[in-house]
Structures are given as C-alpha cells and as structure tokens.
Design an enzyme around this catalytic site. Structure first.
Site, PDB file in Angstrom:
ATOM      1  N   GLU A 155       0.925  -1.258  -0.184  1.00  0.00           N
ATOM      2  CA  GLU A 155      -0.019  -0.068  -0.156  1.00  0.00           C
ATOM      3  C   GLU A 155       0.841   1.190  -0.057  1.00  0.00           C
ATOM      4  O   GLU A 155       2.098   1.288   0.726  1.00  0.00           O
ATOM      5  CB  GLU A 155      -0.970   0.019   1.303  1.00  0.00           C
ATOM      6  CG  GLU A 155      -2.000  -1.091   1.169  1.00  0.00           C
ATOM      7  CD  GLU A 155      -2.893  -1.052   2.263  1.00  0.00           C
ATOM      8  OE1 GLU A 155      -2.999   0.314   2.883  1.00  0.00           O
ATOM      9  OE2 GLU A 155      -3.562  -1.967   2.487  1.00  0.00           O
ATOM     10  N   CYS A 264      -2.218  -7.517   5.293  1.00  0.00           N
ATOM     11  CA  CYS A 264      -1.474  -8.552   4.863  1.00  0.00           C
ATOM     12  C   CYS A 264      -0.800  -9.401   5.866  1.00  0.00           C
ATOM     13  O   CYS A 264      -1.099 -10.506   6.115  1.00  0.00           O
ATOM     14  CB  CYS A 264      -0.648  -8.323   3.578  1.00  0.00           C
ATOM     15  SG  CYS A 264      -1.464  -7.734   2.251  1.00  0.00           S
TER      16      CYS A 264
END
Ligand code: UDX
Length: 434
Positions: A155, A264
């Site tokens: 990200e 994640c």
C-alpha cells in the site's frame, strides 16, 4: 488481451488500472453498485498515490471501464482475474474464501470460449483446485484453466510495485493458460526487466504466504534485536546496516519499530499457521513471530508509560500517526490501536492526529480526541509519541514541541529523529533500539 477483474477493491483497482495502462482492455467488476457508480463518476474509493490519474487517463482512452454486470464482462474476456477479499474468518483465523468461491460460480455460468481464470487474491494452498472443481461442476462444458498469480503490492507504493515488480509469479500446469499469462505480462518481463517465475499452482499459492511470513519474520527479528540493543547500549540502526549490507541478508525491512500491522502480514501469517496445522507441518518460527509481534504492540504502550514517568492516569498523551504505515488511510491491525488501548487502560486521555487515517480510526477507536493537526494533539500532553513515520512528522519544530508539551517527552517509535537535536531542543528523547 481482454481482461475482466472481479472485485474492484484495492488489488482489483490497482491491477486493473495498471493492466489497462499496458494497453489491455480491462473491465473492473464489483457487486457494490454504489462503488461502480462512484468509479464511473471518476471517484476513487481508496487512497493510493497516483491511482486517480492512472484510472482517469485509461478511462479516457477507453481501455478501462467499470460494471456491476459480471456475466457480460466474463463473456468477453480472455482472462478473468479474481481479486476479491479473503478476510480472516471470525473466530478461527482461516481465510474466508466465500467471496472467491462465490465469484468462481458466477464466472463459471458466464464462460464463453477458452478463458483463463486467475486467482490474484491471497488464498491458501489448494484454493485453485477448489475453484477448478466449482467451475467444472457448474459448467461441465466450459474450456478454462485456473491459474495462481499472487500480488506483491505494498500500500502506498502499489502502482510502482505493479509496474516494476521484483518478479511475477505464475502457477499453472496448463500450457494454453500460461501462454495467455505471458501475453498479459509481456510489457513487464520483455527485455529481462522483471523475471517471470513459472511454477506449480500450489507452489504459487504457497509462495505468497511464505514471502509475507518471511518479511514479517525479518521485521520481528530486528525488533527483538532492538530490544537487546537498548539493554546493551547499541544502536539497532547500525546493526541493521551492518548486517543488511550482506547481500544474503539484504538491507530492506530491517527498520525496527512498534511491530508490523496492515492488511497482509497479520492475516497471512495466521492463515499460514492454519494451513500448517491442517497439513501437520508446524511452522514454529512463524508461530513465534505472530506471538512476539502481538506482545510488542502492547509493550509499546508500556514503553510510553515508562517514558512519561510511570503514570499517565488523568494525563494527555499525543499520538502522531495512526495508520499502520504512511501514505495510506488503512487502520487494519495498526500498532496504534493496541498502543492507544494500553494507554487508555492506564488512565490516559489520547489526542491523536493523522494526515489521512482519522476517518478510519474513528471506526475502531473510542474516546480519542482526533485532529489533523499535530500541534493541536501535542498541546498540553505529557508525552508526544510518533507511531507512524508520515513525512509530515519528520521535521517538526522540536523547540516548539517542548514549549507545547506539559512534560518534555518525545517517544519516537519509528526512529525518525536525531537524539542530539531532540536533546538540544530540551526534550527527553526515547527511541527504538538505541
Ligand atoms: C505487504 C507486503 O510488503 C506486500 O508485498 C504484500 O503483498 C502485502 O503486504 P503492506 O502491508 O502494504 O505490504 O506494507 P509493508 O510496507 O510491507 O509494511 C507492513 C508493516 O510492516 C507495516 O506496519 C510497517 O510499518 C512494518 N514494517 C515494514 C516495519 O516495521 N519495518 C520495516 O522495516 C518494514
């Protein structure tokens, strides 16, 4: 190539926009009609640097479009990517595959001619087999290949990661399917830019988990070394440089901090442990990583309390940075959550700021004074704590900070300040591993 991207969330949107930028024809699909309407009106539902421009230019060039009509998109496609969410299932930590399997069924009903179905979502080993079974059962006449092609996007840097990957992992035993994948990724590996790593489907599924678990281990390792540094009087940044220049180790992901968070690492490490359990191949190192990282987040709360003099009851603590890392508004498993709760449990009042994360933070944190302005948070606080290393917090006027604080304590959980400068400004400076 004509590509249908099922799921217009983070991975789907970034991948869809990048594929269209390579010149492919991409339709991004989502069940959420309001999301599709927003995308068609030019609004991007997530914060990711550069994505708005990439989407706008490819929509304008008519290579990228959005629809809620999955069947129409699949019928036209050479390749259908499944990029739906695989959250942790509440209660047991297994990845929830209901969205992926639901998508597989809908895709199966719409297949027309040979189509490659690509799992981009992070899914446990064996998911590709199950997707294949569902499609065959739903549409016995369909001609298709199911391929695993995990994403490795960070990200905040997702577009660069997509366009300049260290490698592209493709898992398939089907030569026709592989040909389609090579065609799709040709712009990336042409000229030897990014290696295409072809392997078995199960291997590709496991590669994603092994990669994330290894990175989580690397971070956790340096975090524990940082604790040791504090005891023996060494500087963890020197150790990180000293070991990182060894090519076998590598210098990335050796920044000690408050523990990893995000969408994640926490989810994928736990899902890997579940797979390990099912297949009776214990992953003790990863077990330790998960436990150490969980403890660390709350331990950071205790570190702040100690730095503030041992008691924060009735006192205000300024938290600078809420998101799990900079350049995102993502609060998922952010260390700030555990740190703030630990401080609140000890009786502190929290004033917190973040350039992008305040809206998301409001959903997960109660009784916090939120602001966009670090100076407002710092005003009258007994300590200022840097939790996320946003650029906006890297060059704060430290004299002004000392003047605004009730007690001159700066706790820098990301090691972004120089001790000498902080002390020269009259602050008592606490960092990580030094
Ligand atoms: C990660 C992987 O990097 C990416 O390949 C995968 O596909 C998805 O998960 P992401 O979660 O976006 O990406 O962020 P990343 O930059 O990897 O950081 C994860 C967490 O580790 C953050 O909380 C970050 O602060 C922390 N971290 C990272 C450290 O504490 N120290 C480091 O040196 C690096």
């Amino acid at each position: 190539m004509r590509i249908a991207m099922i799921g217009s969330g983070y991975v789907g949107l970034v991948s869809g926009a990048c594929f269209s930028d390579f010149g492919h024809d991409v339709v991004c699909v989502d069940k959420d009609e309001s999301k599709i309407a927003a995308l068609n009106a030019g609004e991007i539902p997530i914060f990711e640097p550069g994505l708005d421009h990439l989407v706008a230019s490819n929509v304008k060039a008519k290579r990228l479009s959005f629809t809620a009509d999955l069947a129409a998109a699949v019928r036209e496609a050479d390749a259908v990517f499944i990029a739906v969410g695989t959250p942790s299932r509440r209660g047991d930590g297994y990845a929830d595959l209901s969205y992926a399997y639901g998508a597989a069924q809908e895709i199966a009903e719409a297949l027309d001619g040979f189509t490659v179905i690509v799992n981009k979502s992070t899914v446990p080993v064996g998911t590709g087999d199950e997707v294949e079974r569902i499609i065959r059962e739903t549409n016995p006449k369909a001609e298709f290949a199911v391929i695993s092609n995990p994403e490795f996007l960070r990200e905040g840097a997702a577009i660069a990661d997509f366009k300049h990957p260290d490698r592209i992992v493709i898992g398939s035993e089907d030569e026709r399917g592989l040909e389609v994948m090579r065609e799709i990724y040709r712009p990336l590996f042409l000229g030897g830019k990014s290696p295409l790593v072809e392997m078995s489907r199960r291997g590709a599924e496991l590669t994603k988990y092994a990669g994330n678990a290894f990175l989580a281990t690397k971070i956790t390792f340096i975090n524990e070394i940082a604790d040791l540094c504090e005891k023996v009087g060494a500087d963890v940044r020197e150790i990180a440089r000293g070991i990182g220049l060894d090519n076998r180790i590598g210098s990335k992901f050796l920044n000690a901090g408050p523990g990893y968070g995000g969408s994640c690492f926490p989810k994928d490490t736990i899902a890997l442990l579940k797979t390990a359990q099912d297949f009776e191949a214990p992953q003790r190192i990863v077990e330790a990583v998960v436990a150490v990282n969980d403890n660390r987040k709350r331990a950071m709360g205790r570190k702040v309390i100690a730095a503030a003099g041992g008691d924060v009851r009735g006192k205000r603590v300024a938290i600078l940075g809420l998101t799990f890392k900079p350049n995102t508004d993502d609060m998922r498993d952010s260390p700030s959550i555990a740190i703030i709760r630990a401080l609140q449990d000890a009786g502190a009042t929290i004033a917190a700021c973040d350039p992008e994360g305040v809206d998301q933070a409001r959903k997960v944190l109660d009784d916090v004074i939120f602001t966009d302005d670090p100076w407002e948070a710092i005003e009258g606080a007994t300590a200022a704590v840097i939790v996320t290393e946003w650029d906006a917090y890297r060059a704060l006027d430290l004299r002004r900070m000392r003047e605004r604080l009730a007690q001159p304590v700066l706790v820098d959980l990301r090691n972004i300040y120089d001790r000498g400068a902080a002390e020269a400004a009259g602050l008592v400076y606490h960092a990580i591993g030094r």
